[in-house]
Design a protein around this motif. Sequence first.
Motif, PDB file in Angstrom:
ATOM      1  N   LEU A   1      57.053  35.469  -1.871  1.00 24.55           N
ATOM      2  CA  LEU A   1      56.283  36.138  -0.595  1.00 24.55           C
ATOM      3  C   LEU A   1      55.403  37.174  -0.912  1.00 24.55           C
ATOM      4  N   SER A   2      55.852  37.958  -1.926  1.00 23.79           N
ATOM      5  CA  SER A   2      55.197  39.482  -2.275  1.00 23.79           C
ATOM      6  C   SER A   2      53.669  39.265  -2.240  1.00 23.79           C
ATOM      7  N   ARG A   3      53.270  38.061  -2.757  1.00 27.90           N
ATOM      8  CA  ARG A   3      51.726  38.154  -2.950  1.00 27.90           C
ATOM      9  C   ARG A   3      50.947  37.977  -1.476  1.00 27.90           C
ATOM     10  N   LEU A   4      51.906  37.564  -0.591  1.00 29.50           N
ATOM     11  CA  LEU A   4      51.427  37.372   0.836  1.00 29.50           C
ATOM     12  C   LEU A   4      51.518  38.628   1.742  1.00 29.50           C
ATOM     13  N   HIS A   5      52.197  39.637   1.268  1.00 30.78           N
ATOM     14  CA  HIS A   5      52.302  40.801   1.930  1.00 30.78           C
ATOM     15  C   HIS A   5      51.111  41.608   2.313  1.00 30.78           C
ATOM     16  N   ALA A   6      49.966  41.277   1.535  1.00 34.20           N
ATOM     17  CA  ALA A   6      48.699  42.074   1.637  1.00 34.20           C
ATOM     18  C   ALA A   6      48.075  41.548   3.167  1.00 34.20           C
ATOM     19  N   ASP A   7      48.410  40.451   3.627  1.00 36.97           N
ATOM     20  CA  ASP A   7      47.885  39.566   4.928  1.00 36.97           C
ATOM     21  C   ASP A   7      48.766  40.048   5.884  1.00 36.97           C
ATOM     22  N   LEU A   8      49.930  40.827   5.697  1.00 33.92           N
ATOM     23  CA  LEU A   8      50.761  40.965   6.806  1.00 33.92           C
ATOM     24  C   LEU A   8      50.647  42.467   7.588  1.00 33.92           C
ATOM     25  N   ASN A   9      50.191  42.297   8.781  1.00 35.30           N
ATOM     26  CA  ASN A   9      49.826  43.666   9.432  1.00 35.30           C
ATOM     27  C   ASN A   9      51.094  44.182  10.117  1.00 35.30           C
ATOM     28  N   GLU A  10      51.223  45.600  10.117  1.00 35.76           N
ATOM     29  CA  GLU A  10      52.191  46.049  10.710  1.00 35.76           C
ATOM     30  C   GLU A  10      52.382  45.791  12.191  1.00 35.76           C
ATOM     31  N   LEU A  11      51.041  45.784  12.873  1.00 37.51           N
ATOM     32  CA  LEU A  11      50.935  45.321  14.302  1.00 37.51           C
ATOM     33  C   LEU A  11      51.778  44.006  14.407  1.00 37.51           C
ATOM     34  N   ASP A  12      51.546  43.097  13.602  1.00 36.77           N
ATOM     35  CA  ASP A  12      52.058  41.632  13.623  1.00 36.77           C
ATOM     36  C   ASP A  12      53.674  41.908  13.890  1.00 36.77           C
ATOM     37  N   VAL A  13      54.244  42.706  13.054  1.00 36.08           N
ATOM     38  CA  VAL A  13      55.842  42.794  13.124  1.00 36.08           C
ATOM     39  C   VAL A  13      56.188  43.716  14.249  1.00 36.08           C
ATOM     40  N   ARG A  14      55.254  44.571  14.864  1.00 35.85           N
ATOM     41  CA  ARG A  14      55.652  45.224  16.184  1.00 35.85           C
ATOM     42  C   ARG A  14      55.453  44.441  17.215  1.00 35.85           C
ATOM     43  N   ALA A  15      54.577  43.273  17.300  1.00 37.53           N
ATOM     44  CA  ALA A  15      54.517  42.436  18.272  1.00 37.53           C
ATOM     45  C   ALA A  15      56.042  41.486  18.358  1.00 37.53           C
ATOM     46  N   LYS A  16      56.402  41.375  17.235  1.00 36.72           N
ATOM     47  CA  LYS A  16      57.556  40.469  17.301  1.00 36.72           C
ATOM     48  C   LYS A  16      58.793  41.355  17.662  1.00 36.72           C
ATOM     49  N   LEU A  17      58.704  42.531  17.275  1.00 35.89           N
ATOM     50  CA  LEU A  17      60.059  43.580  17.763  1.00 35.89           C
ATOM     51  C   LEU A  17      59.764  43.963  19.035  1.00 35.89           C
ATOM     52  N   GLU A  18      58.550  43.863  19.880  1.00 42.49           N
ATOM     53  CA  GLU A  18      58.714  44.255  21.238  1.00 42.49           C
ATOM     54  C   GLU A  18      59.822  44.146  22.153  1.00 42.49           C
ATOM     55  N   PRO A  19      60.249  42.607  22.221  1.00 45.15           N
ATOM     56  CA  PRO A  19      61.245  42.163  23.132  1.00 45.15           C
ATOM     57  C   PRO A  19      62.545  43.133  22.940  1.00 45.15           C
ATOM     58  N   TYR A  20      62.730  43.479  21.808  1.00 47.97           N
ATOM     59  CA  TYR A  20      63.962  44.156  21.508  1.00 47.97           C
ATOM     60  C   TYR A  20      63.945  45.801  21.738  1.00 47.97           C
ATOM     61  N   ARG A  21      62.643  46.049  22.384  1.00 45.85           N
ATOM     62  CA  ARG A  21      62.737  47.626  22.430  1.00 45.85           C
ATOM     63  C   ARG A  21      63.033  48.371  21.523  1.00 45.85           C
ATOM     64  N   PRO A  22      62.640  48.526  20.476  1.00 46.58           N
ATOM     65  CA  PRO A  22      63.178  49.424  19.382  1.00 46.58           C
ATOM     66  C   PRO A  22      62.796  50.813  19.657  1.00 46.58           C
ATOM     67  N   SER A  23      63.764  51.737  19.099  1.00 43.36           N
ATOM     68  CA  SER A  23      63.487  53.181  19.247  1.00 43.36           C
ATOM     69  C   SER A  23      62.992  53.751  18.155  1.00 43.36           C
ATOM     70  N   TYR A  24      62.332  53.098  17.425  1.00 47.18           N
ATOM     71  CA  TYR A  24      61.923  53.893  16.016  1.00 47.18           C
ATOM     72  C   TYR A  24      60.375  53.119  15.877  1.00 47.18           C
ATOM     73  N   ASP A  25      59.810  53.788  14.923  1.00 46.07           N
ATOM     74  CA  ASP A  25      58.446  53.123  14.537  1.00 46.07           C
ATOM     75  C   ASP A  25      58.677  53.125  13.000  1.00 46.07           C
ATOM     76  N   PHE A  26      57.552  52.326  12.320  1.00 46.60           N
ATOM     77  CA  PHE A  26      57.723  52.254  10.869  1.00 46.60           C
ATOM     78  C   PHE A  26      56.239  52.213  10.146  1.00 46.60           C
ATOM     79  N   ARG A  27      56.241  52.356   8.934  1.00 45.94           N
ATOM     80  CA  ARG A  27      55.046  52.249   7.879  1.00 45.94           C
ATOM     81  C   ARG A  27      55.426  51.262   6.791  1.00 45.94           C
ATOM     82  N   PHE A  28      54.562  50.664   6.406  1.00 44.18           N
ATOM     83  CA  PHE A  28      54.678  49.694   5.022  1.00 44.18           C
ATOM     84  C   PHE A  28      54.107  50.843   3.897  1.00 44.18           C
ATOM     85  N   VAL A  29      54.876  50.796   2.668  1.00 45.38           N
ATOM     86  CA  VAL A  29      54.075  51.548   1.553  1.00 45.38           C
ATOM     87  C   VAL A  29      54.071  50.365   0.606  1.00 45.38           C
ATOM     88  N   MET A  30      52.599  50.082   0.357  1.00 46.96           N
ATOM     89  CA  MET A  30      52.450  48.826  -0.393  1.00 46.96           C
ATOM     90  C   MET A  30      52.408  49.329  -2.187  1.00 46.96           C
TER      91      MET A  30
END
Length: 359
Positions: free
Chosen positions: A82-111
């Motif tokens: 899956l590594s070759r596909l990571h460039a097309d994965l946006n942090e906002l896409d993961v945040r949208a999936k996380l939203e119902p869990y109400r996380p108390s943290y933020d995150f950043r990808f390092v490519m």
Amino acid sequence: MTSIESIASELVQDTTSIQLLFGFNSVGKTRLSVAYKDLTKNADGSHSGIYYNAYSEDLFVWNNDIENAEANMRLTVLRSSLSRLHADLNELDVRAKLEPYRPSYDFRFVMHPDAESGIESISFFPSGTQPGDVPSMKISRGEERIFVWCFFLAMMEVEGWADVQPRHIFIDDPVSSLDDHNIFVTASTLHDLIEEHFEERKIIIATHHVGLFSIMFDWLTKGEKSTKYKQKTKARILGEKHGEVSLETHKSDVFLYHLRLLQVLKQAQQGNDVRAYHLALLRQVLESVSSFLGVGRIGHALDTIGLKDPEENARIVNALAHKNVYYYESDYLVPENLALFGDILEKLDAHYAFVTHTG
């Protein structure tokens, strides 16, 4: 002797669209997902479906940066197909999936400098802070599992993976290390996944968590959209008897999950930690009682145990068992609903005297 491989073959041959499997830990659910993968590979050896299991979680490994006093603590991402596909994965896409869990943290990808190598690591920070303002932090095991699950859900929408492996989705226990509330939020994400994909893919969900299994089965066979799913859903138990692995329907074997649910409910009551999802579990117990009595209404069960206004209270319980109650709203019960929960549980206990050994 029945083997995991033969059970995988049985699942491959079964054309039922949605398959729920309950199995205790160490019975072989992960091995079953691997055997299923091996049996369904394409002629060229490529995968015909997608999988979430312990191997998916093992791609994420903590680097605690001990040599630098934990100054750059991060979750490293191992190389995979899956590594070759990571460039097309946006942090906002993961945040949208996380939203119902109400996380108390933020995150950043390092490519990685090489785009084909994908994401090198993920750094986590307290919500409301910026990288550099505070040191990166380590999230809990449960939070990590939620993050990895949401990462997987977001990856499903990246072109070049799920769309080219379209035959099935096999999910093996995405709820390890989660508390009960987050388990039921995960149940809702699974329901959404089924709703989006069940018409064109076979979906297999295996879990050791009796509440997750029970709620998913209830939503799919008795919920508000059950007319879409009921005839396309099969629930079975992966077990072991006398050293032999078996796959049984829950109707042809003794599966006293309602006793386990009562344990959970009583423990929550004794610990003063009753939440909205506990009413969903209580509804499962009432469904079991109603089925035993030969009546398909939980109002009949409530009437049998002596609850006042059984049909009105059945309506309340049904409404509060809806997934959106603990998916989008507060997970704590208001006082009147907490009182209803206690009244039903007390009358169930007094009428049937179930032995649950919570003490």
